[in-house]
Structure formats: structure tokens, C-alpha cells
Design a protein around this motif. Structure first.
Motif, PDB file in Angstrom:
ATOM      1  N   LYS A  36       0.865  -1.191   0.000  1.00  0.00           N
ATOM      2  CA  LYS A  36       0.000   0.000   0.000  1.00  0.00           C
ATOM      3  C   LYS A  36       0.894   1.231   0.000  1.00  0.00           C
ATOM      4  O   LYS A  36       2.017   1.189   0.512  1.00  0.00           O
ATOM      5  N   THR A  37       0.375   2.334  -0.541  1.00  0.00           N
ATOM      6  CA  THR A  37       1.148   3.562  -0.488  1.00  0.00           C
ATOM      7  C   THR A  37       0.668   4.401   0.686  1.00  0.00           C
ATOM      8  O   THR A  37      -0.487   4.315   1.089  1.00  0.00           O
ATOM      9  N   LYS A  38       1.597   5.197   1.253  1.00  0.00           N
ATOM     10  CA  LYS A  38       1.238   6.058   2.373  1.00  0.00           C
ATOM     11  C   LYS A  38       0.946   7.460   1.838  1.00  0.00           C
ATOM     12  O   LYS A  38      -0.082   7.707   1.255  1.00  0.00           O
ATOM     13  N   ARG A  39       1.905   8.394   2.015  1.00  0.00           N
ATOM     14  CA  ARG A  39       1.625   9.772   1.595  1.00  0.00           C
ATOM     15  C   ARG A  39       1.709   9.977   0.092  1.00  0.00           C
ATOM     16  O   ARG A  39       1.072  10.834  -0.472  1.00  0.00           O
ATOM     17  N   ASN A  40       2.550   9.168  -0.591  1.00  0.00           N
ATOM     18  CA  ASN A  40       2.601   9.247  -2.053  1.00  0.00           C
ATOM     19  C   ASN A  40       3.057   7.900  -2.607  1.00  0.00           C
ATOM     20  O   ASN A  40       3.314   6.967  -1.853  1.00  0.00           O
ATOM     21  N   ASP A  43       6.138   6.192  -1.018  1.00  0.00           N
ATOM     22  CA  ASP A  43       6.192   5.922   0.421  1.00  0.00           C
ATOM     23  C   ASP A  43       5.312   4.705   0.699  1.00  0.00           C
ATOM     24  O   ASP A  43       4.095   4.811   0.784  1.00  0.00           O
ATOM     25  N   VAL A  45       4.033   0.957   2.467  1.00  0.00           N
ATOM     26  CA  VAL A  45       3.968   0.100   3.641  1.00  0.00           C
ATOM     27  C   VAL A  45       3.454  -1.251   3.161  1.00  0.00           C
ATOM     28  O   VAL A  45       2.582  -1.323   2.298  1.00  0.00           O
ATOM     29  N   ASP A  49       6.076  -4.724   7.003  1.00  0.00           N
ATOM     30  CA  ASP A  49       6.312  -3.630   7.959  1.00  0.00           C
ATOM     31  C   ASP A  49       5.351  -3.767   9.140  1.00  0.00           C
ATOM     32  O   ASP A  49       5.733  -3.646  10.307  1.00  0.00           O
ATOM     33  N   GLU A  72       7.588   3.474  13.543  1.00  0.00           N
ATOM     34  CA  GLU A  72       7.244   4.135  12.285  1.00  0.00           C
ATOM     35  C   GLU A  72       5.773   3.980  11.920  1.00  0.00           C
ATOM     36  O   GLU A  72       5.126   4.965  11.548  1.00  0.00           O
ATOM     37  N   GLU A  73       5.255   2.786  12.011  1.00  0.00           N
ATOM     38  CA  GLU A  73       3.889   2.575  11.516  1.00  0.00           C
ATOM     39  C   GLU A  73       2.833   2.932  12.561  1.00  0.00           C
ATOM     40  O   GLU A  73       1.767   3.422  12.223  1.00  0.00           O
ATOM     41  N   THR A  92      12.044  -0.180   2.882  1.00  0.00           N
ATOM     42  CA  THR A  92      10.808  -0.847   2.430  1.00  0.00           C
ATOM     43  C   THR A  92      10.720  -0.938   0.910  1.00  0.00           C
ATOM     44  O   THR A  92      10.232  -1.928   0.378  1.00  0.00           O
ATOM     45  N   TYR A 162      11.146  10.807  -0.093  1.00  0.00           N
ATOM     46  CA  TYR A 162      10.015  10.412  -0.939  1.00  0.00           C
ATOM     47  C   TYR A 162       9.344  11.629  -1.559  1.00  0.00           C
ATOM     48  O   TYR A 162       8.924  11.593  -2.707  1.00  0.00           O
TER      49      TYR A 162
END
Ligand code: 2AM
Ligand code: CA
Length: 266
Positions: A36-40, A43, A45, A49, A72-73, A92, A162
């Protein structure tokens, strides 16, 4: 003494959770990671993780319930107690692309400063450790930084944030200056690995702009205990709240600050 307590915690972690966790990460790497992507889009996860962090935090809650956790998560913060500063998978993007350059980074901080740390690289089956006053080791063997005096002979490792669009020209200016003044640039994709390999005398300098405490807590102590120096890119002693970082063998530190002066901010 807090350092003794921190060492005991890392010993327990290394003896109990770490072997199985490393095996889990090695086995999972070539399977469906549910990325999956986080902020963009850069980035990421993965289930690795999340599961790695879950196992580490469960161990801490059971074995050392009085400790604080910053991960972090899952978040958290520095507390009054000994704080575990955790990157469950550093590197990652490498992990998601099947590359062996990823690490579990566990720092123990007291009053906001790293006092002990462990970085384990599951695919490379290597563990770096340090504690204040005890030096740094790779698989139990003492290590030290290079004695390179000249930036022209130095190998520099860096990483790129990122969110790079707003600072792309600045980043390229830093790369240009490094290429013009140093022997070469490498990029591993894991700040924890960069710092360990600097401590081990493989790199002479590491710089990066946008780091978080879990990227650097263990690694920066490993560098210091190996005889290196760690500041931010303004030359102030590096603190975990600083985002930019310059770590070197110490001898070339002032020169590298000058070479990277484009990153100074005041
Ligand atoms: P990660 O793999 O845990 O996400 C890559 O240059 C290195 O910097 C990796 O250690 C990566 O950690 C970290 N990193 C990159 N961009 C980051 C950001 N915006 N905030 C925190 N860490 C970052
Ligand atoms: Ca991570």
C-alpha cells in the motif's frame, strides 16, 4: 544505570524475537506483500512492515511493560521511561522490489538521546550493535570508521526523500557537488544500512535530508561508537528531532559540510 538496562533489553530482543522475525521477513519477501502507499506513490507500507512492528511491540509490552515506544507505523513518542525507537523494516522500497538491502532498526533512547542500538539485516544475516561507551560491533566483532583524510578519496552514500518534487534542484545540486569533490556516490535505500556501513569503514560519509528518528536512532549511535561524527547539515550535533543528517568518519566532516553547504538553512 540506564545504559545497562538498554543493553539487557537488546540482548533479550536478539535472543528471543529476532531470529524468528528475520526468518519471517526472509520468507515473506518473495510472496504477495499487499503493498500500500502512504503519503505518495513512493512511500510504501507492506504487510511485512506492519507484522514486523506488531511482533516487536508485542514483545516489548509483554517483557518491558514500563517502557515507551515510538515506531514508524504505529506512532507513539519519546516518554519519561526508556523509549524503543523502531523501524520495523528500513528500506521498504528495496524489500518490496526483492532486494536484500533492508533492515530492522531498534534504538533505545533516554531523555531523547540514543543510548543503545541494534540494526539487523535479515537477508545478509548480519547484526550491528552499539551502546554508549561500549563501542560498535558487527556480529560481535568491534568495528571502526575509515581513516580517510581527503574528500577526494571518500565514498559517499546518500538517499533521496520520498517527497522530492519541491526540492529536486537542491537535491541535484548536492549530488553535483559531491560528484565533483568525492570519489563516488552510492545509494542503498536504507539509512540504517548506510550508517552501519559507514561505521564499518565501507563508506566515508552519509548525508540525507528527510529522516525520521526511527531511521537514525540505532545507526547514529553505531557510527559514534565506531569513532564517527554525526551532525545535521548545518553542523549542529545531530538530535533525533533533526531531519537532515551528515555522518562521517570525523576527519572529513568539516570538508563535507562545506561541500554540502547548499543544504544549510538558517
Ligand atoms: P523507509 O525505508 O523505512 O521508508 C531512503 O533514502 C531511506 O530514507 C530509508 O531509510 C527510508 O526509510 C528513509 N526515508 C525516505 N524518505 C523518508 C521520509 N520522508 N521520512 C522518513 N524517512 C524517509
Ligand atoms: Ca520503515
Amino acid at each position: 544505570m540506564k545504559v545497562e538496562a538498554a543493553i539487557e533489553r537488546l540482548n533479550r530482543f536478539e535472543a528471543t524475537v529476532l531470529p524468528e522475525l528475520a526468518e519471517f521477513l526472509r520468507n515473506l519477501q518473495n510472496r504477495d506483500l499487499a503493498i500500500k502507499t502512504k503519503r505518495n506513490a513512493r512511500d510504501l507500507v507492506t504487510v511485512a512492515d506492519l507484522e514486523s512492528e506488531k511482533r516487536i511491540v508485542s514483545f516489548i509490552r509483554a517483557a518491558f511493560p514500563e517502557d515507551d515506544v515510538l515506531a514508524e507505523e504505529g506512532g507513539g513518542d519519546f516518554g519519561e521511561a526508556l523509549t524503543w525507537v523502531i523501524d520495523p523494516v528500513d528500506g521498504t522500497v528495496n524489500y518490496a522490489h526483492g532486494l536484500p538491502l533492508y533492515a530492522i532498526s531498534i534504538g533505545l533512547a533516554w531523555q531523547g538521546k540514543p543510548i543503545a542500538g541494534l540494526v539487523h539485516m535479515p537477508a545478509l544475516r548480519t547484526t550491528y550493535r552499539a551502546a554508549i561507551g561500549s563501542g560498535a560491533t558487527c556480529d560481535g566483532v568491534p568495528i571502526g570508521v575509515t581513516d580517510t583524510l581527503e574528500t577526494s578519496q571518500s565514498l559517499v552514500v546518500t538517499g533521496f526523500p520520498y517527497e522530492r518534487e519541491p526540492i529536486i534542484d537542491l537535491l541535484m545540486t548536492g549530488v553535483r557537488s559531491t560528484l565533483m569533490n568525492c570519489r563516488g556516490i552510492r545509494r542503498t535505500g536504507s539509512a540504517a544500512i548506510d550508517l552501519c556501513w559507514l561505521a564499518h569503514g565501507r563508506f566515508d560519509a552519509h548525508y540525507e535530508l528527510n529522516l525520521a528518528p526511527w531511521d537514525t536512532c540505532a545507526g547514529e549511535l553505531i557510527v559514534r561508537e565506531a569513532g564517527g561524527r554525526v551532525t545535521d547539515l548545518n553542523g549542529r550535533e545531530h538530535e533525533l528531532k533533526h531531519k537532515s543528517l551528515l555522518a562521517t568518519n570525523g576527519r572529513i566532516h568539516e570538508d563535507m559540510l562545506r561541500i554540502l553547504s547548499v543544504f544549510r538553512s538558517e
